[in-house]
Design a protein around this motif. Structure first.
Motif, PDB file in Angstrom:
ATOM      1  N   PHE A  54      32.010  47.788  39.927  1.00  0.00           N
ATOM      2  CA  PHE A  54      32.628  48.222  41.176  1.00  0.00           C
ATOM      3  C   PHE A  54      33.109  47.018  41.993  1.00  0.00           C
ATOM      4  CE2 PHE A  54      32.510  49.193  45.693  1.00  0.00           C
ATOM      5  CZ  PHE A  54      33.202  50.384  45.765  1.00  0.00           C
TER       6      PHE A  54
ATOM      7  N   LYS B  77      36.218  45.599  40.180  1.00  0.00           N
ATOM      8  CA  LYS B  77      37.316  46.571  40.189  1.00  0.00           C
ATOM      9  C   LYS B  77      37.975  46.657  41.565  1.00  0.00           C
ATOM     10  CE  LYS B  77      38.293  51.449  39.473  1.00  0.00           C
ATOM     11  NZ  LYS B  77      37.710  52.767  39.314  1.00  0.00           N
ATOM     12  N   ASN B  78      37.183  46.555  42.615  1.00  0.00           N
ATOM     13  CA  ASN B  78      37.692  46.678  43.982  1.00  0.00           C
ATOM     14  C   ASN B  78      37.965  45.331  44.654  1.00  0.00           C
ATOM     15  OD1 ASN B  78      37.635  49.690  44.604  1.00  0.00           O
ATOM     16  ND2 ASN B  78      35.660  49.335  43.634  1.00  0.00           N
TER      17      ASN B  78
END
Length: 75
Positions: A21, A24-25
């Protein structure tokens, strides 16, 4: 020198942030995650992001530890 007062990766996990996460962000890149794993202090931009995630002050994450600095010439 600065060092971490907390285990940043463990604190991220406690708050539900997985490494997938995070990458990805675009919260932290792989090189920043590697630095965290090795105890290297991140740059101020990334420390700012961590403070926002943890809702804390920089001093809650890192502390200054005095290095052995040689005396100034003439002292």
């Amino acid at each position: 020198m600065f060092k971490y007062k907390i285990d940043v990766i463990e604190e991220l996990k406690k708050r539900g942030y997985t490494t997938h996460f995070i990458r990805k962000n675009n919260i932290l890149g792989e090189s920043s995650m590697s630095k965290l794993r090795h105890g290297e202090v991140l740059g101020i931009i990334y420390l700012d992001k961590l403070c926002s995630i943890f809702d804390c002050q920089l001093s809650d994450i890192v502390e200054h530890v005095t290095d052995d600095i040689p005396p100034r010439p003439g002292d």
